[in-house]
Each structure stands twice: as C-alpha cells, then as structure tokens.
Design a protein around this motif. Structure first.
Motif, PDB file in Angstrom:
ATOM      1  N   ARG B 306      -1.541 -20.793  21.267  1.00 22.43           N
ATOM      2  CA  ARG B 306      -0.397 -21.536  21.836  1.00 22.43           C
ATOM      3  C   ARG B 306      -0.246 -22.904  21.175  1.00 22.43           C
ATOM      4  O   ARG B 306      -1.082 -23.347  20.419  1.00 22.43           O
ATOM      5  CB  ARG B 306      -0.584 -21.706  23.342  1.00 22.43           C
ATOM      6  CG  ARG B 306      -0.536 -20.387  24.119  1.00 22.43           C
ATOM      7  CD  ARG B 306      -0.476 -20.659  25.617  1.00 22.43           C
ATOM      8  NE  ARG B 306      -0.500 -19.416  26.388  1.00 22.43           N
ATOM      9  CZ  ARG B 306       0.586 -18.702  26.700  1.00 22.43           C
ATOM     10  NH1 ARG B 306       1.768 -19.095  26.296  1.00 22.43           N
ATOM     11  NH2 ARG B 306       0.482 -17.590  27.408  1.00 22.43           N
ATOM     12  N   THR B 407       4.905 -22.041  24.611  1.00 22.26           N
ATOM     13  CA  THR B 407       5.554 -20.779  24.255  1.00 22.26           C
ATOM     14  C   THR B 407       5.711 -20.604  22.737  1.00 22.26           C
ATOM     15  O   THR B 407       6.047 -19.516  22.286  1.00 22.26           O
ATOM     16  CB  THR B 407       6.941 -20.684  24.916  1.00 22.26           C
ATOM     17  OG1 THR B 407       7.658 -21.887  24.627  1.00 22.26           O
ATOM     18  CG2 THR B 407       6.807 -20.483  26.420  1.00 22.26           C
ATOM     19  N   ASN B 408       5.507 -21.665  21.965  1.00 28.81           N
ATOM     20  CA  ASN B 408       5.458 -21.511  20.505  1.00 28.81           C
ATOM     21  C   ASN B 408       4.045 -21.077  20.149  1.00 28.81           C
ATOM     22  O   ASN B 408       3.090 -21.834  20.310  1.00 28.81           O
ATOM     23  CB  ASN B 408       5.802 -22.840  19.817  1.00 28.81           C
ATOM     24  CG  ASN B 408       7.273 -23.166  19.908  1.00 28.81           C
ATOM     25  OD1 ASN B 408       8.103 -22.283  20.145  1.00 28.81           O
ATOM     26  ND2 ASN B 408       7.614 -24.429  19.733  1.00 28.81           N
ATOM     27  N   ARG B 409       3.898 -19.847  19.681  1.00 31.61           N
ATOM     28  CA  ARG B 409       2.523 -19.333  19.651  1.00 31.61           C
ATOM     29  C   ARG B 409       2.327 -18.224  18.628  1.00 31.61           C
ATOM     30  O   ARG B 409       3.273 -17.581  18.177  1.00 31.61           O
ATOM     31  CB  ARG B 409       2.140 -18.826  21.030  1.00 31.61           C
ATOM     32  CG  ARG B 409       2.962 -17.657  21.523  1.00 31.61           C
ATOM     33  CD  ARG B 409       2.657 -17.283  22.981  1.00 31.61           C
ATOM     34  NE  ARG B 409       1.280 -16.875  23.186  1.00 31.61           N
ATOM     35  CZ  ARG B 409       0.858 -16.161  24.228  1.00 31.61           C
ATOM     36  NH1 ARG B 409       1.720 -15.783  25.158  1.00 31.61           N
ATOM     37  NH2 ARG B 409      -0.397 -15.831  24.357  1.00 31.61           N
ATOM     38  N   HIS B 428       6.109 -16.746  17.147  1.00 27.69           N
ATOM     39  CA  HIS B 428       7.343 -17.124  17.851  1.00 27.69           C
ATOM     40  C   HIS B 428       7.405 -18.639  17.862  1.00 27.69           C
ATOM     41  O   HIS B 428       6.429 -19.312  18.207  1.00 27.69           O
ATOM     42  CB  HIS B 428       7.363 -16.597  19.282  1.00 27.69           C
ATOM     43  CG  HIS B 428       8.528 -17.129  20.068  1.00 27.69           C
ATOM     44  ND1 HIS B 428       9.812 -16.642  19.898  1.00 27.69           N
ATOM     45  CD2 HIS B 428       8.612 -18.135  20.980  1.00 27.69           C
ATOM     46  CE1 HIS B 428      10.634 -17.322  20.698  1.00 27.69           C
ATOM     47  NE2 HIS B 428       9.932 -18.230  21.351  1.00 27.69           N
TER      48      HIS B 428
END
Lengths: 155, 548
Positions: B306, B407-409, B428
């Motif tokens: 994450r 959520t950027n992971r 993502h």
C-alpha cells in the motif's frame, strides 16, 4: 508478410509520411523499409504488417492518387491510433537514422552526430560565475525544527 | 516443479543487485562480512548498449525500453496495471543501469511531513541523521555538482565540479532570474571529469539507455566492483521465487531458480535483505505467504504494497526561436528550480515540487513528439515543422510530491505470472485531489518559466490516458514497505528490520515513508549505507569511519 514485401510496403507509406522536399531525400530512396525489417522485433513488425494490410497491397496503394494515399493513412490514424503510432514512430526513427538525413541536418546548421557515441559533443564547462544572478542569501529550504504548523486546511 | 537443492547457509543474503543491494553488499563485504547476492539479471556491458548505433532511438523505444512490459527481456517479469508503465531494469545495477542519474537530496522537511501537514508519516530518522550517508554515497558515485545551493543546508562538497548546463540550461536560468526564482545546476551522478577509473561524460545526450562509456554512475560500476573485490558472492541469472519462513515466522532464506539450468535452490541465510525495488519487494513479500505469515511476509497489518508513490509527473516543453541544442549533455537535468519545493498553504495544497530543465534527445525522438507529444506532422509540412522546432526546445520535468494513499498499491495479479510461475505484480494508482491541484499548479509554473525563457510555443503533457485518467511513466517506485517507529503504521523498524518477520530486512524505494519532490535514488543509496551500518552493529562489527 514476406520481408521484401514488408520493406516495400513500409517504403511506399513512408514516402507519404515524409515526402521528399528540396534537398530532403525520400525514405524509399534510403531504403528505410529494409532497415526497419532488419531492425524491428517480431512484435513491432507484426503490428506494422497489420497496419500495411489495412491500407491495401503495396503496389495497389502506390498506384493510388496522392490524395487517396493520404486519405487512407489519415483513416488509419483516426481509426486505429495505437497501430498508426507504431508505424509512424518506426518510420520517423528510421528516417532520422539515415546518414544522408544527418548530412542534410548538418547542412542546415545543426551540430549533430549519426549516433551519440563515440564522438559525443563538446560543451562549454560550467562557470560558477553563472549563478551570480541567484540570491544565495535567500534560503529556499525550511529547517525541520521550524515545521509544526497544521496545514490540513489546504488538503 | 522440482524440489529445491539446499545450499550451505550464509550469514547475509541480499536479494537484488540494484542501488540498495550494491551499497549494502559493498559496505558489508568491505567490513569483512560474507555476503551473497541473488540477482535475476546479468551484467550489461557498456559496449552492448545502443549508443554507437545510428538506430539508437529505435532501439531505445522498443528493445531498450525502460518499461519491462515493452522491453520484455527474458529476465524481466510482466507488470499488470491499469495505471502506469513503470521504469524498471532487472540487471546488475538494477534501474541504476538504465536511469538518468539525477542526484538531489531530500530536504529536511521531507522527513517530518506528519508534523507538517498530517497526511504522511514522519521518517524515524532525520535529514541530519542521513546527511553523512548522503555524503559518502556522493563520493562513491562520483556526483558532479556546485556547492552552495541555497535550497539545501550546507553539506560536504561534491566530489566533482558541476556539469555543463548548455544553451538550454542557460535559457532556463535566464527565465528563472527574470521571474526572481531560485535555480541551480542540478547534482548528477555523472562524471564531469574522470573519477575513480570511470570516464568523464562526453555529453552524448543518450542517458536513458544507460551509459556506454560508464561516465554515468550506477551500482554496477561503483559499488559492485568494490564488493566483488572484497569477496562478495554475486550470483546472476538467479531469480528469487520465494522467501521462506519457519513456524515461528522467522525468515530462513530464499528459493531461487538458476536461469541457466532451470534448477531450483534453497539458499538458507541468518539474515536476508530484500532490495528488489518498490514494486518487486512487496511482490515477493506477498508471494511468500506461509502458515506463519498467511497474508504475506511482514503483512499482518495489511500495509505491504500500500501507499505506493511514483511522484506526480508532467513534462512541459517549450520551443524558442534560438537553437538550444537539447540533444547535448545530460538528459536530466542541466539545472533546476526549487522555488516551490516547500509547502505553502496559500496555494491550496500540501507539499511542493521541483522543475528540472531536461533535454529532448535526437531528431527522431523530437520528430516523434519528444516528451510532450508535440509530434511533427506527417505529409506536407513535415520538413517545415522540423526546421522550426528541431533543437530549439527544452523540456521541463515537473516533479511533484504525491501523498501516500492506501488504495494506491501493489497486489498480486490474479492471472499474470512470470516465466517461473510467480504471480506478477498488479499496480493500481490514482492521484489524490490534493496532488491533482499540486500538479496543475506546478504545470502552470513550468509554462511561466518557459515563456520567461523565450518560448514561443509550449506543450503540456499531463500523461492522461485514453480514458482521461492520469497514466504516468512511473520512474520512481516508493513507499510500499515503509520505515517507521510504530509497527501499526509501518512495515519495517528504524533499522530496516521487518517488524513481524525476524531475520528479514527491507531496503529500497519501498522503505521510504515519503517521496519528496525529487528523484529518489540518492536517498535510496544513503538509506542503504545507513541500513548496512545497522546490520554491522547487529553483527557486532565495527562501522566504517564515515558512519561513526
């Protein structure tokens, strides 16, 4: 597609993308197509072969009036931009890799080599006097112990 | 799948021979520690690079692409993504064997962003703590720069003088001075003169395919020759497919595939140091789940992978009526401005950005739109366009700090696997609203400086994909297994040990809690030297004089 047909097809299209003007040679005269066939990996060559197929057979395409050749390529660019980009990029790279083209660029005053090495380029050494215009008394960094204000309103 | 052959245990096993792996291996080996390193790639000789080939631009686009998904060499692994094309090089030296060697430090405030605005974590050590390691790393890499930059605290002198900034750098400097902005020659890990046996740069302008004359420093031509001379064991073509752990959760070593034979080996180790970059490291940790680590190594808090950060990137290019020769000299960067690097709440966002005056490569690249997609038209008008644009431009690399967003992971791709059957990483990434505002503002400032420098045409590339989403070339891979003081909010402790997986250290871009607004490799190298000295302390060894 057989390599010689692929090379011929690229040359015909390349002459539309980069038409000969004045001292600038035609891509086909430099055999850009043969160079690309020798250079491209299978994955890019396959994409280009597909692009050419969508334009029609090379001899048929070459026999079209100039305006029709332009229209077919414009349609490819519009309808399948990703495929067209591989074709255009490859042709541009191969054209500007030609010694005759580099000679013409030099004739227009550019100090440019066929390849980056081994010559490289000469550049003037940096002189520290060049930063005399920078106000070095104005610090543009903040000490960590000066941080502490809450800035959450900004986010 | 064959059963791995078990090898004799080693004291320290490093996974990945990139910036961090090289610096750690060298420091430990020179201190007398027996070090083994597993690297999935090979040595890439300078002469094998395409710089002497007149088709160098075609090669750089495809076969020498910085993206493993395009390059697709045997040692590359695929990367699933809906967002980016990451830069990654899976050879000895890691991505330092193909990067552009920009060498700025982070700033003191980059280490205290939680105190500053509360949307990032603080580092467990300060800029001042890291400063001696930055200095030693600068000496090892042969950094060229001009001392006295008012954008940083005073520090040890650079080992080499600043590189030429050329006509484009001069135009950029004029623009900054006209606006009253800070500018300075950019520090680069590129030799401005012969240094420690490596050649001086001859300004060929093709830094993105690595460097064929070794003037550009990577760990492959700095730390690794020293590490090998000191007795380090570097095994190339050795791809780690799994890190093993016992029933108590302790990491016991790694399984790797010998690419030449296809045989699998288990290399036991007392200490394992994972240095596989901000994507490869979380990928291996997640792919190494076991009964004692059911969610992946070190992932009991679900933090591994994450908070992925790449920097917010844009490239703004401008064309002037004068010849600027952007094909000469280091591609990134001749000079830079740190005028907006610190947070200013009046701008409506937290964090800051830097503007880097960069090059444009050769005529084929410029015809193809350079970095901003300003493509020379095809057909009638092509040559006229080239005549008015070729070598008359410069690029401004806009580099903004991005926030760590959970959520950027990096996760494991449910379908895609590498050639050894290990799940590929899936990426993502989306910009936070704060970072969108920051990037938009920064692009405006880049336009401003280009116009002040005399640009008559400007083109902004915000890296929007076909659907309008931000899809950048992800050059900097950071934040996915961060350092911290608190096991609830970090993956590794201040000494780089994974909180809940004893025996495992992590050190690379994934370790960084924040990403700054500059290229991260200098900080990764400094952090790796610090990590190595902590390992020496754990081994009861003396630390080098420069770290004492």
């Amino acid at each position: 597609m057989k390599p010689d047909l692929l090379a011929a097809g690229i040359d015909v299209v390349a002459d539309v993308l980069i038409p000969p003007v004045g001292a600038w040679p035609a891509p086909s005269a430099l055999q850009v197509g043969a160079d690309l066939v020798a250079r491209l990996r299978e994955r890019e060559a396959t994409v280009i072969a597909g692009a050419l197929a969508s334009l029609g057979a090379a001899d048929e395409f070459a026999a079209l009036p100039a305006s029709d050749r332009i229209e077919r390529i414009a349609a490819l660019e519009r309808d399948d931009p990703a495929v067209f980009e591989v074709l255009r990029r490859s042709v541009y790279y191969a054209y500007y890799a030609q010694p005759a083209v580099i000679r013409q660029l030099r004739a227009e005053g550019h100090d440019i080599n066929e390849a980056p090495q081994p010559q490289g380029y000469r550049m003037e050494p940096f002189s520290a006097a060049r930063v005399d215009g920078v106000d070095t008394r104005r610090l543009v960094w903040i000490s960590a112990d000066q941080v502490g204000s809450t800035l959450k309103t900004a986010s | 799948m064959n059963t791995p052959h078990e090898l004799p245990s080693v004291p320290v096993l490093i996974i990945g021979a990139g910036m961090a792996g090289g610096a750690i291996a060298c420091t430990l080996a020179e201190a007398g520690v027996a070090v083994t390193c597993l690297e999935q790639g090979h040595w890439v000789a300078g002469g094998s690079r395409p710089h002497g080939d007149r088709f160098y631009e075609l090669e750089r686009r495809f076969g020498w692409s910085t993206s493993p998904n395009v390059r697709a060499w045997d040692e590359d692994y695929p990367i699933g993504t809906d967002a980016v094309q990451p830069l990654m090089f899976n050879e000895v030296g890691g991505s330092t064997a193909i990067y552009t060697a920009a060498w700025p430090r982070f700033r003191p405030t980059d280490f205290v962003k939680e105190q500053e605005h509360g949307r990032s974590q603080d580092w467990p050590f300060s800029y001042d703590d890291l400063s001696p390691f930055y200095a030693e790393n600068d000496r090892s890499m042969g950094v060229s720069g001009l001392d006295g930059d008012p954008a940083f605290p005073p520090h040890d002198p650079y080992p080499n003088p600043a590189l030429p900034i050329g006509r484009r750098g001069d135009a950029f400097a004029r623009g900054c001075e006209k606006l009253g902005w800070h500018w300075w020659p950019f520090p680069m890990a590129v030799n401005s003169r012969e240094y420690r046996g490596r050649a001086a740069c001859n300004y060929c302008g093709d830094c993105q395919s690595g460097c064929s004359i070794e003037a550009l420093a990577g760990s492959h031509n700095t730390y690794w020759p020293r590490a090998l001379a000191a007795g380090a064991d570097l095994r190339t073509n050795a791809r780690v497919v799994r890190i093993e752990s016992d029933e108590n959760g302790r990491v016991t070593g790694a399984v790797y595939v010998d690419g030449a034979t296809g045989e699998r080996y288990f290399q036991p180790a007392e200490r394992t140091v994972l240095c596989a970059n901000g994507i490869g490291t979380p990928r291996l940790m997640l792919a190494s789940a076991s009964p004692s680590h059911p969610n992946g190594l070190g992932n009991s808090t679900d933090l591994v992978g994450r908070n992925l950060m790449f920097h917010g990137l844009a490239i703004v290019e401008g064309w002037t009526e004068e010849i600027l020769e952007p094909h000469k000299g280091v591609i990134c960067a001749a000079a830079y401005s740190a005028e907006f690097a610190e947070t200013n709440p009046e701008r409506g966002f937290v964090n800051g950005f830097t503007l880097l005056c960069s090059g444009m490569n050769g005529p084929g690249y410029q015809a193809n739109g350079s970095h901003s997609l300003n493509v020379a038209p095809w057909g009638e008008g092509h040559h006229e366009w080239m005549s008015s644009h070729l070598n008359r431009g410069m690029a401004i690399l806009v580099q903004t700090e991005d926030l760590p967003i959970p959520t950027n992971r990096v996760t494991l791709d449910p379908e895609l696997v590498d050639s050894d059957g290990v799940p590929a990483p899936f990426i993502h990434y989306r910009l936070d609203d704060n970072d969108e505002r920051l990037l938009e503002y920064a692009c405006g400032k880049a336009v401003e400086v280009l116009e002040a420098a005399g640009a008559v045409e400007v083109k902004v590339n915000r890296f929007f994909g076909p659907n309008g989403d931000y899809m950048p070339p992800a050059w900097h891979l950071m934040g996915t297994a961060p350092l911290g003081d608190d096991p609830a909010t970090s993956v590794i402790d201040p000494d780089h040990q994974v909180w809940d997986a004893p025996g495992l250290y992590v050190c690379d871009g994934s370790s960084m809690p924040t990403g700054g607004a500059v290229n991260p490799t200098s900080t990764i190298g400094a952090m790796a030297l610090r990590c190595a000295t902590r390992i020496l302390v754990h081994l009861g060894k003396e630390v080098p004089e420069w770290a004492a």
